[in-house]
Design a protein around this motif. Sequence first.
Motif, PDB file in Angstrom:
ATOM      1  N   TYR A  67     -67.526 -27.822  -8.702  1.00 31.13           N
ATOM      2  CA  TYR A  67     -68.076 -26.948  -9.750  1.00 31.13           C
ATOM      3  C   TYR A  67     -69.597 -26.907  -9.679  1.00 31.13           C
ATOM      4  O   TYR A  67     -70.213 -25.852  -9.829  1.00 31.13           O
ATOM      5  CB  TYR A  67     -67.624 -27.483 -11.108  1.00 31.13           C
ATOM      6  CG  TYR A  67     -68.107 -26.703 -12.307  1.00 31.13           C
ATOM      7  CD1 TYR A  67     -67.321 -25.698 -12.869  1.00 31.13           C
ATOM      8  CD2 TYR A  67     -69.338 -26.978 -12.906  1.00 31.13           C
ATOM      9  CE1 TYR A  67     -67.751 -24.988 -13.979  1.00 31.13           C
ATOM     10  CE2 TYR A  67     -69.782 -26.277 -14.013  1.00 31.13           C
ATOM     11  CZ  TYR A  67     -68.976 -25.278 -14.551  1.00 31.13           C
ATOM     12  OH  TYR A  67     -69.416 -24.577 -15.651  1.00 31.13           O
ATOM     13  N   LYS A  82     -66.715 -22.832 -18.625  1.00 29.70           N
ATOM     14  CA  LYS A  82     -67.935 -23.614 -18.792  1.00 29.70           C
ATOM     15  C   LYS A  82     -67.530 -25.055 -19.047  1.00 29.70           C
ATOM     16  O   LYS A  82     -66.901 -25.372 -20.060  1.00 29.70           O
ATOM     17  CB  LYS A  82     -68.776 -23.098 -19.961  1.00 29.70           C
ATOM     18  CG  LYS A  82     -70.094 -23.862 -20.135  1.00 29.70           C
ATOM     19  CD  LYS A  82     -70.969 -23.211 -21.168  1.00 29.70           C
ATOM     20  CE  LYS A  82     -72.266 -24.006 -21.372  1.00 29.70           C
ATOM     21  NZ  LYS A  82     -73.026 -24.157 -20.119  1.00 29.70           N
ATOM     22  N   ALA A  83     -67.849 -25.931 -18.115  1.00 24.94           N
ATOM     23  CA  ALA A  83     -67.471 -27.343 -18.235  1.00 24.94           C
ATOM     24  C   ALA A  83     -68.127 -27.962 -19.462  1.00 24.94           C
ATOM     25  O   ALA A  83     -69.281 -27.661 -19.793  1.00 24.94           O
ATOM     26  CB  ALA A  83     -67.870 -28.098 -16.972  1.00 24.94           C
ATOM     27  N   ALA A 107     -68.902 -32.322 -15.190  1.00 24.94           N
ATOM     28  CA  ALA A 107     -67.986 -31.201 -14.963  1.00 24.94           C
ATOM     29  C   ALA A 107     -66.602 -31.644 -14.512  1.00 24.94           C
ATOM     30  O   ALA A 107     -65.854 -30.867 -13.922  1.00 24.94           O
ATOM     31  CB  ALA A 107     -68.580 -30.211 -13.944  1.00 24.94           C
ATOM     32  N   SER A 164     -63.584 -29.416 -15.547  1.00 27.46           N
ATOM     33  CA  SER A 164     -63.617 -27.987 -15.225  1.00 27.46           C
ATOM     34  C   SER A 164     -62.269 -27.478 -14.725  1.00 27.46           C
ATOM     35  O   SER A 164     -61.815 -26.396 -15.124  1.00 27.46           O
ATOM     36  CB  SER A 164     -64.704 -27.699 -14.185  1.00 27.46           C
ATOM     37  OG  SER A 164     -64.501 -28.445 -13.007  1.00 27.46           O
TER      38      SER A 164
END
Length: 527
Positions: free
Chosen positions: A67, A295-296, A301, A304
């Motif tokens: 990500y 959107k993490a 992230a 994600s």
Amino acid sequence: MNSLDWTVLIGYFGVMVAIGLWSHKRVDNVSDFFTAGGKMPWWLSGISHHMSGYSAVMFTGYAGIAYTYGVTSFVTWSLPIAIGIFIGAKLFAPRLNRLRSRLHVASPLEYLKNRYNLQTQQALAWSGLLLKIVDVGAKWAAIATLLSVFTGLSLTQGIIITGVITGIYCTVGGLWADALTELGQFIIQLFAGIAMLIAVMGKLDGFSTLWTVWDKLPEGHADPTAGPYTVTFLLAFLFIKTFEYNGGMWNQAQRYMATDSARSATRSARLSAILWFVWPLVLFFPMWCAPLLVKAQKPDASDSYALMTEQLLPHGLLGLVIVGFFSHTMAMCSSDANAIAAVFTRDIAPTLSKAARGWNERAGLLAARWTTITFLALSMAIATQVNSPTFKDIITVVIKWVAGLMGPIAIPFMLGMLRTFRKSGPTAALVSWAAGLLAFWLVNYPINWAVEGGVPLQYQVSVPLAVSLVLYVLIGFVKPEATPERDAVLSRINDGDDDDRAAMAAAAVPAQSGPVDGAPADRAGKD
């Protein structure tokens, strides 16, 4: 998740337990439990080897890297693993198979007692056991993190659920259960991964997403190396994974030992290498596209992929993908549990207890199963502490601790099989092991704290292995410890496949009973 997703997940758990119970019929002794009696087909061994190298860290920690940085997640992770396994297909896989077929051992480390001495065997066994408890603990934490995203279950609840299910099938069925469940898990992951790929392409530009998405992604997302994952890191990772995934962490070694011949072990390794090159591309592509879709919420992230799965997949398919998460983690953890049980019951227990040296088949098999349960319980307890300040986070444990500490344990074990290093004896093995562990501590803590900005990650994980390698080779020249007995062990491991076929032909002809000259006496029955 709704009732349909839960049905898929519970059905998966049921099938895994059923495979374990069925495999129970194929386990009559310790050899069956740890090395499938040398009867595993090469293709099943290859798929099992591939699957036992994954975990849910792929969908959390590495999903976060994909990500944030993009293509480098493949270039600096699965690609070097594929190359390393391909290198080991001729270098290590056949020799590991000969440990079982010629030295009649059921644990990867069993041969070290004759190759070096008892002290070396015990040092590698105990340090590897402790490292594996931490390693598998990180895997449990990773899958529990994903489960919490989808179900709201706590970390502890998720760890208990996955650990208990895994414990049932790998304890009753041994390596056969591991391999057969990994085959089923591979098929499940095949459908789940393709479903996620199609869902992502459908949300973006269809099939053309494969080449049109790159202009839309953040700058640098298509760069082969990025952030802390530099060319130096790539080379260091290739160096490390060549040892780790060719048997340095033991569970992969068992897959090669389980095939019927050295040639089959080589074919098994090549299949695993191909899968490592191709399949992660299918899994990573949706992760590379994730910045365009979600959107993490977490800083690294790591959530994600889970968020994207929730957003894109209908119920039923959502459950299938979650099953895919479980499949990789349970495959790796069950294989590690079996390897640790082999090392403890075959290498450690006989040095601690006189009774263990006299175990018959039934007692040895019972000890193997109880050891498996104990290891899983300890790793589950560690899993609840993975996000503590000591461990920091999941990816830190997997990349820094495991990759960094694996080298000093793997160097004497792996290179000890090669005739090139025949002069490296117990002194080289023990000094290289101890110095490597010391180097890990120095680089990751005192030196890392003293250097402004910290020591780069590639040096944190590669320096211990490099120190061990240099000392192992250097001490072998300065203080050679080759003996006729050690050379005899090396000869049995290094002779070619022609000798393997001759031995198999001879075995088909009735002959006098008793072990082959030079083979170590078996400690646990007929295996």
